[in-house]
Design a protein around this motif. Structure first.
Motif, PDB file in Angstrom:
ATOM      1  N   LYS A 179       0.828  -1.208   0.000  1.00 43.42           N
ATOM      2  CA  LYS A 179       0.000   0.000   0.000  1.00 43.42           C
ATOM      3  C   LYS A 179       0.862   1.258   0.000  1.00 43.42           C
ATOM      4  CE  LYS A 179      -3.391   0.379   2.836  1.00 43.42           C
ATOM      5  NZ  LYS A 179      -4.256   0.277   4.034  1.00 43.42           N
ATOM      6  N   ARG A 180       1.952   1.251   0.788  1.00 39.75           N
ATOM      7  CA  ARG A 180       2.842   2.416   0.804  1.00 39.75           C
ATOM      8  C   ARG A 180       3.467   2.639  -0.565  1.00 39.75           C
ATOM      9  NH1 ARG A 180       4.331   0.427   5.917  1.00 39.75           N
ATOM     10  NH2 ARG A 180       6.187  -0.565   5.050  1.00 39.75           N
ATOM     11  N   THR A 181       3.897   1.576  -1.202  1.00 41.06           N
ATOM     12  CA  THR A 181       4.494   1.693  -2.529  1.00 41.06           C
ATOM     13  C   THR A 181       3.468   2.193  -3.538  1.00 41.06           C
ATOM     14  OG1 THR A 181       6.047  -0.092  -2.018  1.00 41.06           O
ATOM     15  CG2 THR A 181       5.755   0.460  -4.338  1.00 41.06           C
ATOM     16  N   LEU A 182       2.254   1.649  -3.498  1.00 40.09           N
ATOM     17  CA  LEU A 182       1.196   2.114  -4.398  1.00 40.09           C
ATOM     18  C   LEU A 182       0.902   3.592  -4.175  1.00 40.09           C
ATOM     19  CD1 LEU A 182      -1.403  -0.801  -4.402  1.00 40.09           C
ATOM     20  CD2 LEU A 182       0.069  -0.083  -6.290  1.00 40.09           C
ATOM     21  N   ALA A 183       0.806   3.999  -2.919  1.00 42.75           N
ATOM     22  CA  ALA A 183       0.529   5.411  -2.621  1.00 42.75           C
ATOM     23  C   ALA A 183       1.628   6.295  -3.195  1.00 42.75           C
ATOM     24  CB  ALA A 183       0.401   5.618  -1.115  1.00 42.75           C
ATOM     25  N   SER A 184       2.865   5.864  -3.064  1.00 38.05           N
ATOM     26  CA  SER A 184       3.987   6.629  -3.606  1.00 38.05           C
ATOM     27  C   SER A 184       3.926   6.699  -5.127  1.00 38.05           C
ATOM     28  CB  SER A 184       5.299   5.987  -3.151  1.00 38.05           C
ATOM     29  OG  SER A 184       6.386   6.609  -3.765  1.00 38.05           O
ATOM     30  N   LEU A 185       3.636   5.559  -5.759  1.00 44.67           N
ATOM     31  CA  LEU A 185       3.587   5.516  -7.220  1.00 44.67           C
ATOM     32  C   LEU A 185       2.435   6.345  -7.779  1.00 44.67           C
ATOM     33  CD1 LEU A 185       4.278   1.713  -7.761  1.00 44.67           C
ATOM     34  CD2 LEU A 185       5.765   3.590  -8.489  1.00 44.67           C
ATOM     35  N   LEU A 186       1.324   6.384  -7.073  1.00 47.97           N
ATOM     36  CA  LEU A 186       0.135   7.075  -7.563  1.00 47.97           C
ATOM     37  C   LEU A 186       0.033   8.526  -7.102  1.00 47.97           C
ATOM     38  CD1 LEU A 186      -2.451   4.191  -7.091  1.00 47.97           C
ATOM     39  CD2 LEU A 186      -1.518   5.026  -9.262  1.00 47.97           C
ATOM     40  N   SER A 187       0.873   8.936  -6.140  1.00 45.94           N
ATOM     41  CA  SER A 187       0.727  10.270  -5.548  1.00 45.94           C
ATOM     42  C   SER A 187       0.863  11.395  -6.572  1.00 45.94           C
ATOM     43  CB  SER A 187       1.717  10.479  -4.407  1.00 45.94           C
ATOM     44  OG  SER A 187       3.041  10.496  -4.918  1.00 45.94           O
ATOM     45  N   GLY A 188       1.724  11.277  -7.527  1.00 47.95           N
ATOM     46  CA  GLY A 188       1.903  12.326  -8.523  1.00 47.95           C
ATOM     47  C   GLY A 188       0.851  12.329  -9.618  1.00 47.95           C
ATOM     48  N   GLN A 189      -0.068  11.373  -9.593  1.00 47.51           N
ATOM     49  CA  GLN A 189      -1.065  11.249 -10.650  1.00 47.51           C
ATOM     50  C   GLN A 189      -2.469  11.647 -10.209  1.00 47.51           C
ATOM     51  OE1 GLN A 189      -0.933   7.515 -12.827  1.00 47.51           O
ATOM     52  NE2 GLN A 189       0.960   7.004 -11.746  1.00 47.51           N
ATOM     53  N   LYS A 190      -2.613  12.174  -9.007  1.00 44.97           N
ATOM     54  CA  LYS A 190      -3.957  12.460  -8.472  1.00 44.97           C
ATOM     55  C   LYS A 190      -4.768  13.373  -9.378  1.00 44.97           C
ATOM     56  CE  LYS A 190      -3.064  11.505  -3.659  1.00 44.97           C
ATOM     57  NZ  LYS A 190      -3.042  12.008  -2.298  1.00 44.97           N
ATOM     58  N   ASP A 191      -4.163  14.461  -9.849  1.00 45.10           N
ATOM     59  CA  ASP A 191      -4.895  15.377 -10.727  1.00 45.10           C
ATOM     60  C   ASP A 191      -5.254  14.710 -12.048  1.00 45.10           C
ATOM     61  OD1 ASP A 191      -4.881  17.447  -8.911  1.00 45.10           O
ATOM     62  OD2 ASP A 191      -3.033  18.343  -9.696  1.00 45.10           O
ATOM     63  N   ALA A 192      -4.314  13.956 -12.595  1.00 50.43           N
ATOM     64  CA  ALA A 192      -4.528  13.325 -13.904  1.00 50.43           C
ATOM     65  C   ALA A 192      -5.643  12.279 -13.878  1.00 50.43           C
ATOM     66  CB  ALA A 192      -3.223  12.694 -14.394  1.00 50.43           C
ATOM     67  N   ILE A 193      -5.840  11.636 -12.728  1.00 49.36           N
ATOM     68  CA  ILE A 193      -6.864  10.598 -12.661  1.00 49.36           C
ATOM     69  C   ILE A 193      -8.099  11.029 -11.875  1.00 49.36           C
ATOM     70  CG2 ILE A 193      -5.283   8.683 -13.084  1.00 49.36           C
ATOM     71  CD1 ILE A 193      -5.215   8.128 -10.085  1.00 49.36           C
ATOM     72  N   GLY A 194      -8.245  12.337 -11.698  1.00 55.61           N
ATOM     73  CA  GLY A 194      -9.495  12.865 -11.141  1.00 55.61           C
ATOM     74  C   GLY A 194      -9.595  12.929  -9.643  1.00 55.61           C
ATOM     75  N   TYR A 195      -8.478  12.921  -8.933  1.00 57.56           N
ATOM     76  CA  TYR A 195      -8.499  13.102  -7.476  1.00 57.56           C
ATOM     77  C   TYR A 195      -7.810  14.415  -7.148  1.00 57.56           C
ATOM     78  CZ  TYR A 195      -9.710   8.181  -6.927  1.00 57.56           C
ATOM     79  OH  TYR A 195     -10.340   6.966  -6.975  1.00 57.56           O
ATOM     80  N   GLU A 196      -8.390  15.162  -6.231  1.00 56.41           N
ATOM     81  CA  GLU A 196      -7.735  16.387  -5.810  1.00 56.41           C
ATOM     82  C   GLU A 196      -6.557  16.029  -4.925  1.00 56.41           C
ATOM     83  OE1 GLU A 196     -10.388  19.121  -3.954  1.00 56.41           O
ATOM     84  OE2 GLU A 196     -11.870  18.944  -5.523  1.00 56.41           O
ATOM     85  N   ASP A 197      -5.445  16.727  -5.108  1.00 55.46           N
ATOM     86  CA  ASP A 197      -4.264  16.496  -4.288  1.00 55.46           C
ATOM     87  C   ASP A 197      -4.479  17.127  -2.911  1.00 55.46           C
ATOM     88  OD1 ASP A 197      -1.827  15.483  -3.744  1.00 55.46           O
ATOM     89  OD2 ASP A 197      -0.697  16.832  -5.032  1.00 55.46           O
ATOM     90  N   ARG A 198      -4.350  16.283  -1.884  1.00 55.39           N
ATOM     91  CA  ARG A 198      -4.567  16.795  -0.513  1.00 55.39           C
ATOM     92  C   ARG A 198      -3.312  16.666   0.285  1.00 55.39           C
ATOM     93  NH1 ARG A 198     -10.731  15.057   0.406  1.00 55.39           N
ATOM     94  NH2 ARG A 198     -11.113  14.718  -1.738  1.00 55.39           N
TER      95      ARG A 198
END
Length: 198
Positions: A179-198
């Motif tokens: 989960k930590r690795t996934l969060a790290s890999l996906l963290s820079g893509q939040k805007d691109a995939i429709g999640y607001e960066d918090r």
């Protein structure tokens, strides 16, 4: 004894196995319809989206299940736990074979979107699914197995431990690291995939 087709929702997987072992072919059909799609989806995720190989794994898993049906001992293991463990081992063998041959995974077609979603929502969901699949592909094999079983298949840690032949604490550790690795890999893509960066 032949079961009524519409009574399958009330019959446990284990009872269907015993009915099949006693000659009830409808029980096999019902159990196949119940388990095969889940095993195939799981195998597809472990095999980095290679649906052809996932279909082979699902088919081989079910064939092995039918072979053990006459010796099935109710209460020793859940049918689904047994099927996931077989599928995990088959996927591991295929991944190792790929590594020896230097083969890469085939691109997977996107999953069929929910018909109740708007076109924009479908595109966003497709992008999210692709991003998750790509991130899962970067996880080490055992972490990917644990994360998929826990957070996509919704299995309990004790069931995952039985499938992966590990202790519950090891499963918890693999899941947390994944989960930590996934969060790290996906963290820079939040805007691109429709999640607001918090």
């Amino acid at each position: 004894m032949t079961m009524a087709f519409d009574a399958h929702d009330d019959t446990s997987d284990e009872a269907l196995m015993i009915l099949y072992a006693n000659g009830d072919r409808l029980a096999a059909l019902l159990l196949t319809r119940r388990i095969t799609p889940r095993v195939m989806a799981y195998a597809s995720r472990l095999l980095c989206g290679d649906r052809a190989e996932a279909e082979d794994v699902a088919q081989e898993t079910m064939l092995r299940l039918w072979r053990v049906a006459p010796e099935w001992r109710q209460g020793e293991a859940k049918v689904t736990t047994w099927a996931y463990r077989v599928a995990t081992n088959l996927c591991t063998d295929r991944l190792r074979s790929r590594q020896r041959r230097g083969r890469t995974a085939l691109d997977d077609a996107p999953e069929v979107p929910d018909p109740g979603l708007s076109e924009v929502e479908r595109l966003v969901e497709t992008d999210r699914a692709r991003a998750l699949e790509a991130a899962l592909d970067h996880l080490p094999e055992r972490q990917r197995q644990a994360v998929v079983l826990r957070h996509i298949e919704g299995m309990s840690n004790p069931d995952i431990a039985a499938i992966m032949d590990l202790g519950v604490e090891a499963v918890e550790s693999l899941t947390a690291r994944g989960k930590r690795t996934l969060a790290s890999l996906l963290s820079g893509q939040k805007d691109a995939i429709g999640y607001e960066d918090r």
